[in-house]
Design an enzyme around this catalytic site. Structure first.
Site, PDB file in Angstrom:
ATOM      1  N   TYR A  63     133.923 -19.250  96.029  1.00  0.00           N
ATOM      2  CA  TYR A  63     134.493 -19.952  94.875  1.00  0.00           C
ATOM      3  C   TYR A  63     134.482 -21.468  95.004  1.00  0.00           C
ATOM      4  CZ  TYR A  63     135.666 -15.132  94.573  1.00  0.00           C
ATOM      5  OH  TYR A  63     135.543 -13.763  94.560  1.00  0.00           O
ATOM      6  N   ASP A 121     133.141 -16.973 100.694  1.00  0.00           N
ATOM      7  CA  ASP A 121     134.430 -17.645 100.558  1.00  0.00           C
ATOM      8  C   ASP A 121     135.095 -17.881 101.912  1.00  0.00           C
ATOM      9  OD1 ASP A 121     134.616 -14.895 100.710  1.00  0.00           O
ATOM     10  OD2 ASP A 121     136.071 -14.683  99.093  1.00  0.00           O
ATOM     11  N   ASP A 179     132.948 -11.007 103.457  1.00  0.00           N
ATOM     12  CA  ASP A 179     133.756 -11.748 102.491  1.00  0.00           C
ATOM     13  C   ASP A 179     135.094 -12.129 103.136  1.00  0.00           C
ATOM     14  OD1 ASP A 179     133.911 -11.941  99.168  1.00  0.00           O
ATOM     15  OD2 ASP A 179     135.875 -11.796 100.129  1.00  0.00           O
ATOM     16  N   GLU A 216     148.204  -0.371  77.225  1.00  0.00           N
ATOM     17  CA  GLU A 216     148.983  -1.149  78.189  1.00  0.00           C
ATOM     18  C   GLU A 216     149.243  -0.339  79.449  1.00  0.00           C
ATOM     19  OE1 GLU A 216     152.960  -3.905  78.053  1.00  0.00           O
ATOM     20  OE2 GLU A 216     153.162  -1.841  77.288  1.00  0.00           O
ATOM     21  N   GLU A 222     145.650 -10.267  88.621  1.00  0.00           N
ATOM     22  CA  GLU A 222     144.940 -11.525  88.382  1.00  0.00           C
ATOM     23  C   GLU A 222     143.687 -11.350  87.542  1.00  0.00           C
ATOM     24  OE1 GLU A 222     142.602  -9.424  90.522  1.00  0.00           O
ATOM     25  OE2 GLU A 222     144.482  -9.922  91.501  1.00  0.00           O
ATOM     26  N   HIS A 229     136.457  -4.892  95.993  1.00  0.00           N
ATOM     27  CA  HIS A 229     137.864  -4.541  95.784  1.00  0.00           C
ATOM     28  C   HIS A 229     138.027  -3.311  94.888  1.00  0.00           C
ATOM     29  CE1 HIS A 229     139.349  -7.988  97.890  1.00  0.00           C
ATOM     30  NE2 HIS A 229     138.781  -8.844  97.070  1.00  0.00           N
ATOM     31  N   TYR A 250     147.353 -16.848  88.234  1.00  0.00           N
ATOM     32  CA  TYR A 250     147.312 -17.424  89.577  1.00  0.00           C
ATOM     33  C   TYR A 250     148.471 -18.404  89.730  1.00  0.00           C
ATOM     34  CZ  TYR A 250     145.641 -20.074  93.648  1.00  0.00           C
ATOM     35  OH  TYR A 250     145.535 -20.675  94.866  1.00  0.00           O
ATOM     36  N   HIS A 252     137.999 -11.925 101.892  1.00  0.00           N
ATOM     37  CA  HIS A 252     139.038 -10.956 101.543  1.00  0.00           C
ATOM     38  C   HIS A 252     138.622  -9.546 101.970  1.00  0.00           C
ATOM     39  CE1 HIS A 252     139.493 -14.340  98.677  1.00  0.00           C
ATOM     40  NE2 HIS A 252     140.774 -14.157  98.930  1.00  0.00           N
TER      41      HIS A 252
END
Length: 343
Positions: free
Chosen positions: A323, A284, A195, A106, A117, A159, A19, A197
């Site tokens: 949050y 949020d 929400d 990876e 994030e 998400h 972040y 987002h």
């Protein structure tokens, strides 16, 4: 109203989030649930019950088998590769690159992630699976005759796409519930996402379908995560055209402005006449949330909870974001109490 909750969410206790160019303690952390549970008990909302067991079938109705296999094995593969920290994607198949799934962890992590994030940590698989079972138990309660239920899901879900994690989400609990309703006889389901987002994952899963209407009230993606979905001109595609509605709103949006969008979305839900409603309940939108920019106050959550009850629909509430940890319990339960007051 019954609350479904699993202590297994604590198995995911990631220590890192990328972040602002730093690795910090995650905003999405186990303590969030403690405050919600405390407020549920303080208000006497109703029984708190453990989730039932389910097979993987309802999850695989939404999520790609390769993605599910990746989630289940990611942490072990990461450790075996010799990496010391938590698993954070560092390379992703962006424009112009191949969309093949690499053998190395990876590359797999980058392929199956939509953002950087969200780290994968010990216990992530177990917690995500438990969260989906919490949601499915709430869905089962409604399907068996309860009018409302609250799935205290952690990690959240909106998400997560068919084959991508990100935004603290791994399995898309709202989509899993919606599909379960349809598989059990429902003709139409509405998902209302409040929400802050945009629920990019939920939108993408149902974007070409008309049996699930998706409506999202959120921060304008010009200024807010996930940035690349959530614009008002995204209205669905093919048979899904006209069944996706986005309400992006600018920084410092007040409750009166936000509520106008809620009224419009609820009008569309009424016209759609779904068999049931799923609310992706992120709080949020609160004025003190550290990673959001709306200005809702605690009393506003109770007000819109009462308004949602006027839809007259069996309703599953699923925990998403929020949050400002010390107020997450108050704001969440205010919605639920308001809903019950409005019946």
């Amino acid at each position: 109203m019954k609350t479904i909750y699993s202590e297994d969410h604590k198995l995911r206790n990631a220590q890192t989030e990328l972040y602002g160019g730093q690795l910090i303690p995650p905003f999405e952390r186990p303590e969030r649930m403690d405050y919600v549970l405390k407020q549920i008990n303080a208000t006497g909302l109703g029984e708190i019950m453990k989730p039932e067991e389910f097979s993987m079938e309802p999850i695989l109705r939404i999520h790609d088998t390769r993605f599910v296999d990746f989630l289940q094995t990611c942490w072990d593969k990461w450790k075996k590769s010799g990496y010391v920290g938590e698993a954070i994607p560092t390379i992703q198949p962006v424009r112009g690159m191949q969309k093949r799934i690499p053998e190395h962890i990876e590359g797999q992590l980058g392929y199956f992630s939509l953002s950087a994030e969200t780290s994968v940590s010990a216990g992530t698989w177990e917690a995500a699976l438990a969260s989906a079972k919490v949601a499915l138990t709430a869905q089962k309660q409604i399907n068996e005759g309860e009018y409302s239920a609250f799935a205290l899901c952690r990690p959240p879900g909106h998400h997560a796409a068919t084959d991508m994690l990100g935004g603290y989400c791994f399995f898309n609990n709202a989509a899993i519930c919606a599909q379960a309703f349809l598989d059990q006889g429902a003709q139409r389901v509405a998902i209302l996402d409040v929400d802050f987002h945009h629920g990019n994952g939920t939108q993408s899963i149902f974007y070409e379908r008309q049996d699930v209407m998706y409506l999202s009230l959120h921060g304008d993606p010009q200024h807010a995560f996930p940035h690349f979905l959530g614009y008002s001109d995204e209205t669905g595609q093919y048979s899904g055209e006209g069944f996706n509605f986005n309400y992006p709103m600018p920084p410092n949006t007040t409750y009166s402005e936000w509520f106008k969008a809620l009224e419009d979305s609820c009008s569309k839900i009424k016209n759609y006449a779904p068999d049931t409603l799923i609310v992706s309940l992120g709080v949020d939108t609160y004025e003190e949330d550290p990673i959001s920019f709306f200005k809702l106050k605690s009393d506003d959550f109770q007000h819109y909870g009462r308004y949602l009850a006027t839809l007259g629909l069996p309703t599953v509430f699923l925990m998403e974001g929020g949050y400002a940890i010390e107020k997450i319990g108050l704001n969440t339960v205010n919605v639920l109490v308001g809903f019950e007051e409005g019946l």
